[in-house]
Motif scaffolding. Structure first.
Motif, PDB file in Angstrom:
ATOM      1  N   CYS A  20       0.842  -1.194   0.000  1.00 48.90           N
ATOM      2  CA  CYS A  20       0.000   0.000   0.000  1.00 48.90           C
ATOM      3  C   CYS A  20       0.875   1.240   0.000  1.00 48.90           C
ATOM      4  O   CYS A  20       0.682   2.163  -0.802  1.00 48.90           O
ATOM      5  CB  CYS A  20      -0.895   0.039   1.238  1.00 48.90           C
ATOM      6  SG  CYS A  20      -2.308  -1.028   1.088  1.00 48.90           S
ATOM      7  N   TYR A  21       1.865   1.232   0.904  1.00 48.92           N
ATOM      8  CA  TYR A  21       2.768   2.382   0.998  1.00 48.92           C
ATOM      9  C   TYR A  21       3.430   2.659  -0.347  1.00 48.92           C
ATOM     10  O   TYR A  21       3.443   3.786  -0.831  1.00 48.92           O
ATOM     11  CB  TYR A  21       3.814   2.111   2.077  1.00 48.92           C
ATOM     12  CG  TYR A  21       4.865   3.186   2.201  1.00 48.92           C
ATOM     13  CD1 TYR A  21       4.575   4.381   2.850  1.00 48.92           C
ATOM     14  CD2 TYR A  21       6.142   3.019   1.666  1.00 48.92           C
ATOM     15  CE1 TYR A  21       5.525   5.379   2.955  1.00 48.92           C
ATOM     16  CE2 TYR A  21       7.098   4.005   1.773  1.00 48.92           C
ATOM     17  CZ  TYR A  21       6.782   5.184   2.428  1.00 48.92           C
ATOM     18  OH  TYR A  21       7.727   6.167   2.516  1.00 48.92           O
ATOM     19  N   LEU A  22       3.961   1.575  -0.958  1.00 47.10           N
ATOM     20  CA  LEU A  22       4.649   1.751  -2.247  1.00 47.10           C
ATOM     21  C   LEU A  22       3.726   2.370  -3.284  1.00 47.10           C
ATOM     22  O   LEU A  22       4.106   3.300  -4.002  1.00 47.10           O
ATOM     23  CB  LEU A  22       5.164   0.406  -2.761  1.00 47.10           C
ATOM     24  CG  LEU A  22       6.348  -0.200  -2.010  1.00 47.10           C
ATOM     25  CD1 LEU A  22       6.739  -1.526  -2.629  1.00 47.10           C
ATOM     26  CD2 LEU A  22       7.522   0.760  -2.024  1.00 47.10           C
ATOM     27  N   TYR A  23       2.487   1.863  -3.353  1.00 49.21           N
ATOM     28  CA  TYR A  23       1.605   2.365  -4.401  1.00 49.21           C
ATOM     29  C   TYR A  23       1.128   3.785  -4.131  1.00 49.21           C
ATOM     30  O   TYR A  23       0.926   4.560  -5.070  1.00 49.21           O
ATOM     31  CB  TYR A  23       0.441   1.394  -4.634  1.00 49.21           C
ATOM     32  CG  TYR A  23       0.920   0.161  -5.362  1.00 49.21           C
ATOM     33  CD1 TYR A  23       1.375   0.253  -6.681  1.00 49.21           C
ATOM     34  CD2 TYR A  23       0.991  -1.080  -4.732  1.00 49.21           C
ATOM     35  CE1 TYR A  23       1.869  -0.860  -7.347  1.00 49.21           C
ATOM     36  CE2 TYR A  23       1.484  -2.201  -5.391  1.00 49.21           C
ATOM     37  CZ  TYR A  23       1.920  -2.079  -6.702  1.00 49.21           C
ATOM     38  OH  TYR A  23       2.422  -3.162  -7.364  1.00 49.21           O
ATOM     39  N   VAL A  24       0.979   4.128  -2.843  1.00 49.99           N
ATOM     40  CA  VAL A  24       0.594   5.511  -2.535  1.00 49.99           C
ATOM     41  C   VAL A  24       1.698   6.472  -2.971  1.00 49.99           C
ATOM     42  O   VAL A  24       1.441   7.496  -3.627  1.00 49.99           O
ATOM     43  CB  VAL A  24       0.293   5.677  -1.024  1.00 49.99           C
ATOM     44  CG1 VAL A  24       0.193   7.154  -0.659  1.00 49.99           C
ATOM     45  CG2 VAL A  24      -1.000   4.972  -0.672  1.00 49.99           C
TER      46      VAL A  24
END
Lengths: 273, 280
Positions: free
Chosen positions: B9-13
């Protein structure tokens, strides 16, 4: 007549005896570098110590006694510091998660891709975004723009170090009873330091020295060191401009020394040649 | 598992945030206005205006200059760099170290310092015979060649020196051995050096901006000139979108090509090209 033929023959023989040792291949480039890399830098050095055709420290005195020049330097370093801290805070987790949880190269590629898009395009797109959201341009937008521009340069070196890390270190630490947090803090972070140091350099130096980004993203209100050098040369103030270039050059050399030191300490054992 | 999901999630945000500005530009390139609304509905007007607006001649000449300079500079840099890499490789150790660190100078140095030093140098009275293009091409060769050398050098270091000597023993002349044995083994390094030089040259702004003479614009300096004072006109949105898509396409295809080639080999080390950070 005969004499001339003899002369040419002897010269020709000399040429024939001159065998191409491959060392010779580097001479044109050495000459080229002397002309277009070394001499220009020496000219900057000379300009810094020259005013009105004589040797003087006047340019240094001019720069260090003018509050505006020092203020620009200080402001640039602050902006650089903020940018580095934010990039590190965002970039380290990114590099770490990619190295730990994903196998595909595509994700890395997507994070690095912005590097290959012209920085003016990136900056002007960011400006368009701020326009769209109605955000007032100022120091904040400059720092955001810098982070946006230079984040990939923080992620890439850290990611490279992390993927080349020997996984057995972390496993060994785990086997010896370290908790996951301890493994991260005491093994992975110290071992990733070379990447972090080169990331910091690769973000800090361009942030303070780049030109155009800060003025585009603040409507000319924020003025960093790179812009300042450009303006000085544009106004024909070669002396002070050269002093500022030398300061910039010193930054580059010092940070590069740090980078080399860290890299050497880490790779000494592994590098075979 | 939860951790992995959170990490992703962090990466995609972050990824989404990184691409937000360019996505905004792409979306509004179809509106043909700078107001960030769709007053004309969905339209390709901005793309048409690349070819029909009053800016078109200037844009096209900038495009021509960019490619002209990039092609000449990168070809010369590749030839010079390849030959010099062989030469430098055979220098005595101490000399070699000096030459290599001078070679690194254009890479590590900040671009603005390089740019002003070249500007001061080109201002020397006895160099005034050079025309604007020659100056720019020389400047571009100066910062491109080091990258070519750095990408050819590792191939030289990996090469088995006995192969060259075997060629000589088998009766090849030095020149023949050079062209038939050494150079072919360097080809991958030469190609990546060329690609690097070409992209760096196309991308360059700072050095070009400071060393160009009146009347010669490249794409980036023209963009700077045009967008510095007023805000972007709609047709720039279209130009940005096209350029972004082109870069995306090229990089993805290089990536897939490499992945295919490496398909059978174990993938324990991913290598990426590192480039100069100064925004080139």
């Amino acid at each position: 007549m005969n004499k001339a033929v003899n002369f040419f023959n002897s010269q020709f023989k000399k040429v024939k005896n001159f065998r191409i040792t491959r060392k010779v291949f580097s001479y044109p480039y050495i000459l080229f570098m002397l002309l277009f890399v070394v001499i220009p830098l020496v000219m900057i050095l000379a300009n810094a110590f020259m005013a009105g055709g004589s040797f003087t420290f006047q340019n240094f005195a001019d720069f260090f006694s003018s509050p505006s020049g020092l203020l620009v330097l200080l402001e640039s370093m602050l902006v650089g510091l903020f940018t580095v801290v934010i990039c590190l805070a965002i970039g380290f987790p990114v590099a770490y998660f990619i190295a730990k949880y994903t196998k595909s190269g595509t994700l890395v590629l997507l994070f690095i891709l912005p590097m290959w898009v012209n920085f003016l395009i990136r900056t002007l797109s960011t400006k368009a975004l701020f326009d769209l959201m109605g955000i007032q341009l100022g120091l904040g937008t400059v720092i955001f723009g810098m982070v946006y521009n230079f984040l990939p340069f923080m992620i890439l070196p850290i990611h490279t170090t992390l993927t080349n890390l020997d996984k057995h270190f972390a496993e060994a630490a785990g086997d010896l009873g370290a908790s996951e947090m301890q493994v991260f803090l005491k093994v992975i972070v110290p071992l990733s330091l070379p990447g972090v140091v080169s990331g910091i350099t690769m973000v800090f130096i361009p942030t303070i020295s780049t030109f155009a980004i800060s003025s585009l993203l603040s409507n000319g209100m924020v003025f960093l060191f790179g812009d300042s050098i450009y303006t000085k040369f544009n106004q024909g103030l070669y002396g002070v401009g050269s002093v500022m270039s030398l300061i910039m050059f010193a930054f580059v050399l010092v940070s590069n020394m740090f980078m080399n030191k860290f890299n050497k300490a880490q790779t000494a054992g592994r590098q075979l040649w | 598992m939860v951790k992995k999901v959170l990490a992703n999630c962090y990466l995609y945000v972050i990824l989404a945030l990184m691409y937000l500005p360019i996505m905004v530009v792409i979306v509004f390139s179809f509106s043909n206005s700078t107001l960030f609304r769709f007053p004309n509905g969905f339209t390709l007007g901005a793309y048409q205006s690349i070819f029909t607006s009053p800016n078109t001649p200037a844009l096209m000449s900038a495009l021509k200059n960019t490619f002209l300079i990039a092609i000449i500079a990168s070809v010369v840099a590749t030839l010079l760099g390849t030959i010099s890499a062989i030469g430098i490789f055979n220098l005595k150790r101490r000399v070699r170290r000096v030459v290599e660190s001078v070679n690194q100078m254009p890479i590590i140095n900040s671009e603005i310092v390089m740019a002003v030093s070249l500007m001061v140098f080109f201002a020397l009275p006895f160099l005034s015979f050079m025309n604007g293009y020659v100056k720019l091409i020389i400047a571009h060769i100066t910062f491109c060649t080091p990258y070519v050398i750095l990408s050819v050098m590792p191939r030289l270091m990996q090469m088995d020196p006995n192969i060259y000597e075997a060629a000589l023993d088998l009766g090849a002349s030095q020149t023949k051995a050079l062209f038939k044995v050494i150079i072919p083994m360097l080809v991958p390094g030469i190609i990546s050096g060329f690609v690097m030089a070409f992209t760096l040259s196309i991308d360059d702004f700072i050095i070009t901006q400071l060393n160009k003479t009146e009347g010669i614009q490249t794409l980036s300096t023209y963009l700077y000139e045009d967008a510095r004072i007023k805000s972007l006109s709609p047709f720039w949105f279209a130009v940005f979108s096209i350029m972004f898509v082109v870069v995306l396409f090229i990089l993805l295809s290089i990536n897939f090509y490499n992945a295919k080639k490496l398909g059978n080999e174990p993938k324990n080390k991913v290598k990426h090209t590192v480039r100069n950070p100064s925004g080139r």
